[in-house]
Design a protein around this motif. Structure first.
Motif, mmCIF file in Angstrom:
data_model
loop_
_atom_site.group_PDB
_atom_site.id
_atom_site.type_symbol
_atom_site.label_atom_id
_atom_site.label_comp_id
_atom_site.label_asym_id
_atom_site.label_seq_id
_atom_site.Cartn_x
_atom_site.Cartn_y
_atom_site.Cartn_z
ATOM 1 N N GLY A 1 52.420 8.799 3.003
ATOM 2 C CA GLY A 1 53.254 8.333 3.180
ATOM 3 C C GLY A 1 52.840 7.678 4.880
ATOM 4 O O GLY A 1 53.900 7.182 5.876
ATOM 5 N N ALA A 2 51.501 7.123 4.522
ATOM 6 C CA ALA A 2 51.027 6.751 6.177
ATOM 7 C C ALA A 2 50.630 5.312 5.973
ATOM 8 O O ALA A 2 49.894 5.526 4.573
ATOM 9 C CB ALA A 2 50.295 7.925 7.093
ATOM 10 N N VAL A 3 50.148 4.370 6.982
ATOM 11 C CA VAL A 3 49.023 3.870 6.493
ATOM 12 C C VAL A 3 47.861 3.568 8.075
ATOM 13 O O VAL A 3 48.373 4.343 8.687
ATOM 14 C CB VAL A 3 49.207 2.129 6.746
ATOM 15 C CG1 VAL A 3 50.751 2.504 5.733
ATOM 16 C CG2 VAL A 3 50.343 1.806 8.545
ATOM 17 N N LEU A 4 47.007 3.065 7.244
ATOM 18 C CA LEU A 4 45.272 3.630 8.476
ATOM 19 C C LEU A 4 45.845 2.953 9.445
ATOM 20 O O LEU A 4 45.510 2.792 10.621
ATOM 21 C CB LEU A 4 44.641 2.846 7.866
ATOM 22 C CG LEU A 4 43.580 3.950 6.102
ATOM 23 C CD1 LEU A 4 42.232 3.290 6.148
ATOM 24 C CD2 LEU A 4 43.321 5.090 7.085
ATOM 25 N N GLY A 5 46.502 1.354 9.879
ATOM 26 C CA GLY A 5 46.544 1.037 10.437
ATOM 27 C C GLY A 5 47.576 1.870 12.281
ATOM 28 O O GLY A 5 47.903 1.402 12.826
ATOM 29 N N GLN B 1 34.025 5.149 2.183
ATOM 30 C CA GLN B 1 34.779 3.761 1.212
ATOM 31 C C GLN B 1 36.311 3.531 1.975
ATOM 32 O O GLN B 1 36.687 4.740 2.085
ATOM 33 C CB GLN B 1 34.794 3.734 0.092
ATOM 34 C CG GLN B 1 33.493 2.576 -0.658
ATOM 35 C CD GLN B 1 33.301 2.677 -2.621
ATOM 36 O OE1 GLN B 1 34.801 3.434 -2.644
ATOM 37 N NE2 GLN B 1 32.877 1.853 -2.806
ATOM 38 N N ARG B 2 36.335 2.477 2.608
ATOM 39 C CA ARG B 2 37.630 2.567 3.789
ATOM 40 C C ARG B 2 38.577 2.754 2.422
ATOM 41 O O ARG B 2 40.001 3.265 2.688
ATOM 42 C CB ARG B 2 37.819 1.403 3.862
ATOM 43 C CG ARG B 2 39.509 0.753 5.027
ATOM 44 C CD ARG B 2 39.186 -0.222 6.345
ATOM 45 N NE ARG B 2 39.774 -0.393 6.930
ATOM 46 C CZ ARG B 2 41.356 -0.529 5.715
ATOM 47 N NH1 ARG B 2 41.853 -0.987 5.753
ATOM 48 N NH2 ARG B 2 43.008 -0.356 7.774
ATOM 49 N N GLN B 3 38.902 2.420 1.101
ATOM 50 C CA GLN B 3 39.864 2.335 0.773
ATOM 51 C C GLN B 3 40.785 3.941 -0.215
ATOM 52 O O GLN B 3 41.505 4.261 -0.273
ATOM 53 C CB GLN B 3 39.610 1.743 -1.048
ATOM 54 C CG GLN B 3 40.270 1.553 -1.925
ATOM 55 C CD GLN B 3 42.139 0.301 -1.738
ATOM 56 O OE1 GLN B 3 42.681 0.656 -0.577
ATOM 57 N NE2 GLN B 3 42.774 0.547 -2.551
ATOM 58 N N HIS B 4 39.767 4.378 0.186
ATOM 59 C CA HIS B 4 39.493 6.047 0.326
ATOM 60 C C HIS B 4 40.711 6.414 1.442
ATOM 61 O O HIS B 4 41.461 7.659 0.764
ATOM 62 C CB HIS B 4 38.369 6.553 0.292
ATOM 63 C CG HIS B 4 37.974 8.212 -0.513
ATOM 64 N ND1 HIS B 4 38.676 8.399 -1.103
ATOM 65 C CD2 HIS B 4 39.284 9.243 0.460
ATOM 66 C CE1 HIS B 4 38.159 9.703 -1.596
ATOM 67 N NE2 HIS B 4 39.023 10.710 -0.665
ATOM 68 N N PHE B 5 40.584 6.207 2.426
ATOM 69 C CA PHE B 5 41.497 6.421 3.311
ATOM 70 C C PHE B 5 42.257 5.777 2.986
ATOM 71 O O PHE B 5 43.493 6.521 3.243
ATOM 72 C CB PHE B 5 40.274 6.556 4.737
ATOM 73 C CG PHE B 5 38.677 6.999 4.761
ATOM 74 C CD1 PHE B 5 38.904 8.434 4.552
ATOM 75 C CD2 PHE B 5 37.895 6.309 4.874
ATOM 76 C CE1 PHE B 5 37.925 9.341 5.121
ATOM 77 C CE2 PHE B 5 36.283 7.140 4.683
ATOM 78 C CZ PHE B 5 36.244 8.603 4.862
ATOM 79 N N ALA B 6 42.806 5.150 3.071
ATOM 80 C CA ALA B 6 43.745 3.818 3.089
ATOM 81 C C ALA B 6 44.373 4.469 1.512
ATOM 82 O O ALA B 6 45.748 4.923 1.932
ATOM 83 C CB ALA B 6 43.698 2.418 2.500
ATOM 84 N N SER C 1 34.865 4.130 10.504
ATOM 85 C CA SER C 1 34.842 2.682 9.924
ATOM 86 C C SER C 1 36.137 3.190 9.214
ATOM 87 O O SER C 1 36.662 1.278 9.310
ATOM 88 C CB SER C 1 34.295 2.599 8.450
ATOM 89 O OG SER C 1 32.759 2.665 9.031
ATOM 90 N N ALA C 2 37.362 3.308 9.040
ATOM 91 C CA ALA C 2 38.302 3.552 8.761
ATOM 92 C C ALA C 2 39.509 3.333 9.615
ATOM 93 O O ALA C 2 40.815 3.168 9.502
ATOM 94 C CB ALA C 2 38.603 4.151 7.646
ATOM 95 N N GLY C 3 38.971 3.364 11.222
ATOM 96 C CA GLY C 3 39.656 3.429 12.519
ATOM 97 C C GLY C 3 40.393 4.800 12.547
ATOM 98 O O GLY C 3 41.071 4.525 13.072
ATOM 99 N N LEU C 4 39.555 6.152 12.101
ATOM 100 C CA LEU C 4 40.479 7.119 12.201
ATOM 101 C C LEU C 4 39.505 7.475 13.166
ATOM 102 O O LEU C 4 37.955 7.672 12.995
ATOM 103 C CB LEU C 4 40.173 7.522 11.330
ATOM 104 C CG LEU C 4 41.523 7.708 10.070
ATOM 105 C CD1 LEU C 4 41.312 8.001 9.041
ATOM 106 C CD2 LEU C 4 42.031 7.585 10.900
ATOM 107 N N ARG C 5 39.901 8.975 14.199
ATOM 108 C CA ARG C 5 39.450 9.642 14.639
ATOM 109 C C ARG C 5 38.792 10.269 13.914
ATOM 110 O O ARG C 5 39.562 10.884 12.896
ATOM 111 C CB ARG C 5 40.189 10.100 16.501
ATOM 112 C CG ARG C 5 40.506 8.961 17.109
ATOM 113 C CD ARG C 5 41.625 10.240 18.022
ATOM 114 N NE ARG C 5 41.914 9.421 19.805
ATOM 115 C CZ ARG C 5 42.386 9.319 20.867
ATOM 116 N NH1 ARG C 5 42.697 11.046 20.810
ATOM 117 N NH2 ARG C 5 42.370 8.139 21.655
#
Length: 224
Positions: A154-158, A142-147, A177-181
């Motif tokens: 202290g970071a944001v997925l964006g 789930q994307r929320q997990h990575f967020a 899917s969360a926008g990470l390499r």
């Protein structure tokens, strides 16, 4: 300069969960006089997903006198005493932070056991943040997990970042899917899925760290 984010999976990425569980199952069955033939059953139950409820099923099957809560606490203590993270990987986590990375752990599981492993191995003191799925009922992929894991650092997925893990679905598909390499820790396996693979593949976590440090060095040269 903005600090880059990298999230690491815990089990079978930073630590060897499979080997530790096999050793624990052998000790557990011997301690309770269950016989070698029961070892595979006990191992299969904790390997699939270890929670206090798992030990309720084990207690009932073998008519053990202790409560599920007592068995769970003993399990957490036993695993913490047995699990380890390679020294070169621990050193690598320090090197990443020294190079300006935000370093976090994003792991599924029960908070008690995952945080016990993080403390016992020394990983906890070498990262900026940890998120365990049970803490907010948000499981990879789930994307929320990575967020939430990014937020603990202290970071944001964006702002982008990297996900390093061994699970093709939870870590690699989820991270992408969360926008990470993504960096896949193959542990000697071939990529099993038909969909796009990871950004990079390595045999173990230390190799992933080396790749990220090289990325940092290359970026610094480009800016220069």
């Amino acid at each position: 300069m903005q600090r880059l984010l990298v999230l690491f999976d815990l089990d079978n990425t930073l630590v060897d969960r499979r080997g530790t569980l096999a050793d624990w199952a052998a000790e557990f069955t011997a301690r309770h006089d269950l016989g070698d033939e029961e070892r595979e059953y006990v191992l299969s139950r904790v390997a699939e997903r270890a929670y206090p409820s798992t030990f309720d099923a084990i207690r009932i099957r073998y008519r053990l006198p202790m409560s599920a809560a007592e068995l769970w606490r003993a399990y957490c203590a036993d695993i913490a005493a047995m699990v380890s993270c390679p020294a070169e990987t621990l050193d690598g986590l320090d090197e990443l932070r020294a190079a300006g990375w935000r370093v976090g752990v994003a792991t599924n599981g029960a908070s008690d056991i995952q945080r016990a492993k993080l403390r016992a191995t020394g990983v906890a003191e070498r990262v900026d943040g940890v998120f365990v799925s049970e803490e907010a009922d948000a499981r990879k992929p789930q994307r929320q997990h990575f967020a939430l894991a990014a937020a603990r650092c202290g970071a944001v997925l964006g702002d982008g970042g990297w996900m390093v893990g061994d699970n093709p679905v939870n870590d690699i598909d989820g991270g992408r899917s969360a926008g990470l390499r993504t960096i896949w820790v193959s542990n000697g396996r071939s990529w099993p899925l038909d969909d796009p693979g990871p950004y990079h593949t390595v045999p173990h976590a230390r190799a992933a760290i080396d790749h990220l440090l090289l990325h940092t060095a290359n970026s610094a040269r480009t800016r220069a």
